[in-house]
Design a protein around this motif. Structure first.
Motif, PDB file in Angstrom:
ATOM      1  N   TYR A 150      12.819  -7.830   1.573  1.00 46.33           N
ATOM      2  CA  TYR A 150      12.636  -8.595   0.328  1.00 46.33           C
ATOM      3  C   TYR A 150      13.133  -7.828  -0.902  1.00 46.33           C
ATOM      4  CZ  TYR A 150       9.961 -11.955   3.003  1.00 46.33           C
ATOM      5  OH  TYR A 150       9.590 -12.903   3.918  1.00 46.33           O
ATOM      6  N   GLY A 151      13.806  -6.708  -0.662  1.00 53.08           N
ATOM      7  CA  GLY A 151      14.390  -5.953  -1.787  1.00 53.08           C
ATOM      8  C   GLY A 151      13.358  -5.289  -2.667  1.00 53.08           C
ATOM      9  N   LEU A 152      12.233  -4.874  -2.067  1.00 59.05           N
ATOM     10  CA  LEU A 152      11.164  -4.301  -2.888  1.00 59.05           C
ATOM     11  C   LEU A 152      11.202  -2.775  -2.960  1.00 59.05           C
ATOM     12  CD1 LEU A 152       8.178  -6.548  -1.660  1.00 59.05           C
ATOM     13  CD2 LEU A 152       9.469  -6.755  -3.791  1.00 59.05           C
ATOM     14  N   ASP A 153      12.021  -2.151  -2.120  1.00 63.16           N
ATOM     15  CA  ASP A 153      12.028  -0.670  -2.086  1.00 63.16           C
ATOM     16  C   ASP A 153      12.385  -0.077  -3.451  1.00 63.16           C
ATOM     17  OD1 ASP A 153      11.425  -0.790   0.568  1.00 63.16           O
ATOM     18  OD2 ASP A 153      13.428  -0.233   1.300  1.00 63.16           O
ATOM     19  N   ASP A 186       0.838  -1.203   0.000  1.00 62.67           N
ATOM     20  CA  ASP A 186       0.000   0.000   0.000  1.00 62.67           C
ATOM     21  C   ASP A 186       0.876   1.256   0.000  1.00 62.67           C
ATOM     22  OD1 ASP A 186      -1.752   2.039   0.407  1.00 62.67           O
ATOM     23  OD2 ASP A 186      -2.851   1.066   2.035  1.00 62.67           O
ATOM     24  N   PRO A 187       0.868   2.032  -1.103  1.00 57.31           N
ATOM     25  CA  PRO A 187       1.749   3.204  -1.174  1.00 57.31           C
ATOM     26  C   PRO A 187       1.405   4.254  -0.112  1.00 57.31           C
ATOM     27  CG  PRO A 187       0.238   3.146  -3.041  1.00 57.31           C
ATOM     28  CD  PRO A 187       0.059   1.849  -2.315  1.00 57.31           C
ATOM     29  N   ARG A 188       0.251   4.120   0.509  1.00 56.28           N
ATOM     30  CA  ARG A 188      -0.094   5.094   1.564  1.00 56.28           C
ATOM     31  C   ARG A 188       0.671   4.836   2.857  1.00 56.28           C
ATOM     32  NH1 ARG A 188      -3.596   8.050  -0.740  1.00 56.28           N
ATOM     33  NH2 ARG A 188      -5.040   7.082  -2.194  1.00 56.28           N
ATOM     34  N   ILE A 189       1.181   3.629   3.042  1.00 54.40           N
ATOM     35  CA  ILE A 189       1.959   3.434   4.263  1.00 54.40           C
ATOM     36  C   ILE A 189       3.446   3.193   4.003  1.00 54.40           C
ATOM     37  CG2 ILE A 189      -0.085   2.614   5.549  1.00 54.40           C
ATOM     38  CD1 ILE A 189       1.371  -0.016   5.883  1.00 54.40           C
ATOM     39  N   VAL A 190       3.806   2.863   2.788  1.00 57.24           N
ATOM     40  CA  VAL A 190       5.236   2.744   2.473  1.00 57.24           C
ATOM     41  C   VAL A 190       5.545   3.669   1.295  1.00 57.24           C
ATOM     42  CG1 VAL A 190       7.102   1.195   1.765  1.00 57.24           C
ATOM     43  CG2 VAL A 190       5.314   0.358   3.290  1.00 57.24           C
ATOM     44  N   GLU A 218       2.867  -0.513  10.558  1.00 59.25           N
ATOM     45  CA  GLU A 218       3.719   0.232   9.612  1.00 59.25           C
ATOM     46  C   GLU A 218       5.164  -0.251   9.696  1.00 59.25           C
ATOM     47  OE1 GLU A 218       1.407   1.742  11.403  1.00 59.25           O
ATOM     48  OE2 GLU A 218       0.150   2.777   9.914  1.00 59.25           O
ATOM     49  N   LEU A 219       5.655  -0.396  10.930  1.00 59.23           N
ATOM     50  CA  LEU A 219       7.038  -0.827  11.127  1.00 59.23           C
ATOM     51  C   LEU A 219       7.289  -2.174  10.438  1.00 59.23           C
ATOM     52  CD1 LEU A 219       9.777  -0.464  12.562  1.00 59.23           C
ATOM     53  CD2 LEU A 219       8.801  -1.654  14.548  1.00 59.23           C
ATOM     54  N   ALA A 220       6.375  -3.123  10.632  1.00 55.58           N
ATOM     55  CA  ALA A 220       6.556  -4.461  10.069  1.00 55.58           C
ATOM     56  C   ALA A 220       6.501  -4.424   8.542  1.00 55.58           C
ATOM     57  CB  ALA A 220       5.490  -5.404  10.617  1.00 55.58           C
ATOM     58  N   VAL A 221       5.523  -3.729   8.001  1.00 56.28           N
ATOM     59  CA  VAL A 221       5.390  -3.717   6.539  1.00 56.28           C
ATOM     60  C   VAL A 221       6.621  -3.063   5.909  1.00 56.28           C
ATOM     61  CG1 VAL A 221       4.034  -2.888   4.577  1.00 56.28           C
ATOM     62  CG2 VAL A 221       2.864  -3.773   6.591  1.00 56.28           C
ATOM     63  N   ARG A 222       7.073  -1.955   6.503  1.00 60.26           N
ATOM     64  CA  ARG A 222       8.251  -1.273   5.938  1.00 60.26           C
ATOM     65  C   ARG A 222       9.495  -2.144   6.037  1.00 60.26           C
ATOM     66  NH1 ARG A 222       6.433   4.015   8.771  1.00 60.26           N
ATOM     67  NH2 ARG A 222       4.862   4.645   7.242  1.00 60.26           N
ATOM     68  N   ILE A 235       3.357  -7.167  -0.460  1.00 56.53           N
ATOM     69  CA  ILE A 235       3.067  -7.337   0.963  1.00 56.53           C
ATOM     70  C   ILE A 235       1.733  -6.652   1.253  1.00 56.53           C
ATOM     71  CG2 ILE A 235       3.888  -6.791   3.301  1.00 56.53           C
ATOM     72  CD1 ILE A 235       6.728  -6.678   2.078  1.00 56.53           C
ATOM     73  N   ALA A 236       0.876  -7.337   1.996  1.00 57.82           N
ATOM     74  CA  ALA A 236      -0.424  -6.735   2.316  1.00 57.82           C
ATOM     75  C   ALA A 236      -0.670  -6.845   3.810  1.00 57.82           C
ATOM     76  CB  ALA A 236      -1.537  -7.449   1.557  1.00 57.82           C
ATOM     77  N   TYR A 237      -1.564  -6.004   4.294  1.00 57.66           N
ATOM     78  CA  TYR A 237      -1.917  -6.080   5.712  1.00 57.66           C
ATOM     79  C   TYR A 237      -3.427  -5.990   5.827  1.00 57.66           C
ATOM     80  CZ  TYR A 237      -2.520  -1.069   5.161  1.00 57.66           C
ATOM     81  OH  TYR A 237      -2.940   0.155   4.706  1.00 57.66           O
ATOM     82  N   SER A 238      -3.951  -6.621   6.859  1.00 56.65           N
ATOM     83  CA  SER A 238      -5.383  -6.520   7.115  1.00 56.65           C
ATOM     84  C   SER A 238      -5.599  -6.208   8.581  1.00 56.65           C
ATOM     85  CB  SER A 238      -6.059  -7.838   6.751  1.00 56.65           C
ATOM     86  OG  SER A 238      -7.349  -7.873   7.345  1.00 56.65           O
ATOM     87  N   ARG A 239      -6.288  -5.089   8.823  1.00 55.75           N
ATOM     88  CA  ARG A 239      -6.596  -4.712  10.207  1.00 55.75           C
ATOM     89  C   ARG A 239      -7.908  -5.333  10.654  1.00 55.75           C
ATOM     90  NH1 ARG A 239      -3.087  -0.193  11.138  1.00 55.75           N
ATOM     91  NH2 ARG A 239      -2.702   1.016   9.255  1.00 55.75           N
TER      92      ARG A 239
END
Ligand code: ADP
Ligand code: ASP
Ligand code: MG
Length: 417
Positions: free
Chosen positions: A412-415, A186-190, A402-406, A267-271
């Motif tokens: 994984y070299g995705l930056d 999600d570009p809004r958190i990374v 946020e910390l975990a996703v970043r 990478i995805a996250y679900s709250r």
């Protein structure tokens, strides 16, 4: 032979039609696509915030409201936008007409609030398009077997668009939204998320199902089954109408269309997660059935599961559900307490599920381990783990989202460079 005219379905989400100015801008985009020589059908969402407000009205009148009436209420958001966009198009000289689900008809089953599309009769729409008219279709809604309005579940306009693209044999389904494509997360958190030019149906399906809400899961399922070419792109960017040689967004494609496969696609996250632990249960055959039977009967969807047994012969069963199922899950477990014979029931909804997805995992070991090591380096405790062929998911405390996703994105070299 007549020359074939490309046929495009354009779908615009809530923020893309948020106000009258945005609707004018969308009309302009549609006009450009028509002028580029395409037959165009448009699918619209409700203006942003409208569906939430309508859902809130229903809930405040009754928590256990009638699902048929919920659908009658929430489907109106899309009806408004379809009429407004048709007016906006007519005002700039584009022949257009609004369509509600029942007028097409777009037939669904009777599962009000989360109906599934059965069949779509595209004949009338095709006739209008051939005559140069643009149908502006209310997304998210259909008509059930009893003739009543149904809705397709939150985010369902994506599914309306893909289903219509299949029924109309469209060359492409363009999903216009507030980001310019599908990103590695999600570009809004990374901020360093990277845009993917292409992603496989399978990876997108998995990402959507674990929380990447850029496309509704069912829309990807349907696109994969019906072989619909889907592009995700921004409705806020200027530029010429997309054409096959010039597709500015992200394409969802077959695996063999991707030459360089990444190990991890995203990478995805679900709250929307809640954790339930059924503690100190006598460890005997049939205990899983005793716990999950009542949950199934209460229509509670269970996702991750872990069982741990101590030396005392007592076992703990921990699992996750969506937040909205939590109350029902607790109720049904409490009712079955005499049968399950548990010591205590502990729940926690301050959790998040983080998932890494990639078809490369089929052939490479170590993806899960990188995840566990990265989280442990940040002192983030993993509460539950689950895996599939192309996915690893962990449940952690919500405060570390946020910390975990970043951290994982970097690991994984995705930056982006
Ligand atoms: P719409 O109203 O257009 O349907 P949504 O809000 O449903 O838009 O979906 C777009 C949002 O999805 C983006 O604003 C973004 O925050 C979020 N998103 C989550 N994961 C991703 C991802 N991997 N790539 C792009 N966007 C994502
Ligand atoms: N308006 C509906 C929702 O907010 C459907 C959609 O936007 O796709 O869920
Ligand atoms: Mg959406």
């Amino acid at each position: 032979m007549f020359p074939t005219v490309p046929r495009i379905v354009m779908k615009f989400g809530g923020t893309s039609v948020a106000d009258i100015d945005r609707i004018r801008a969308v009309a302009e985009k549609v006009r450009k696509q028509v002028m580029s020589g395409c037959e165009v059908a448009v699918v619209v969402s409700a203006m942003s915030g409208v569906t939430n407000r309508l859902v809130g009205y229903c809930q405040s009148l009754s928590a256990l409201h009638d699902a048929r009436e919920y659908d009658a209420v929430v489907a109106t958001g899309e009806q408004v936008t379809s009429g407004l966009l048709a007016i906006a198009l007519q005002a700039i000289g584009v022949d257009a007409r609004s369509w509600q689900g029942w007028q097409i008809p777009l037939n669904t089953d009777d599962a009000h609030g989360k109906a599934r599309i059965g069949s779509i009769n595209g004949a009338a729409l095709i006739e209008r398009m051939r005559a140069g008219q643009v149908p502006v279709i209310a997304g998210f809604q259909g008509v059930g077997p009893d003739g009543r309005i149904t809705t397709l579940g939150r985010g369902g306009s994506d599914t309306s668009a893909v289903a219509l693209a299949a029924a109309l044999k469209a060359d492409r389904c363009d999903i216009y939204t507030d980001v310019d494509g599908i990103y590695t997360t999600d570009p809004r958190i990374v901020a360093r998320a990277r845009k993917l030019n292409k992603i496989t149906y399978e990876e997108m399906l998995e990402l959507a199902s674990v929380g990447a809400k850029v496309l509704q899961t069912r829309s990807v399922e349907l696109a994969m089954k019906e072989r619909v070419r889907v592009q995700v792109l921004s409705s806020f960017a200027d530029g010429p109408a997309p054409s096959e040689g010039n597709l500015p967004g992200s394409l969802v494609v077959d695996e063999d269309e991707i030459v360089e496969k990444e190990l991890v696609a995203g990478i995805a996250y679900s709250r929307d997660e809640a954790k339930i632990s059924v503690r100190r249960v006598p460890d005997r055959p049939g205990i899983a059935a005793a716990i999950f039977g009542p949950l199934t009967a209460a229509n509670v969807n269970v996702d991750m599961i872990v069982q741990s047994t101590g030396a005392d012969g007592l076992t703990n069963m921990t699992f996750t559900t969506s937040k909205s199922d939590l109350a029902r899950a607790i109720q049904s477990l409490e009712q079955a307490r005499d049968i399950i014979q548990y010591g205590e029931l502990v729940t926690d909804d301050d959790v998040v599920k983080i998932s890494v997805v990639g078809v490369g995992m089929r052939s490479h070991a170590g993806v899960a381990n990188t995840m566990f090591r990265t989280l442990s380096d940040r002192n983030i405790n993993i509460q539950v783990i689950s895996t599939s062929e192309i996915k690893v998911s962990v449940l952690i405390a919500a405060e570390y989202t946020e910390l975990a996703v970043r951290a994982l994105h970097t690991a994984y070299g995705l930056d982006a460079a």
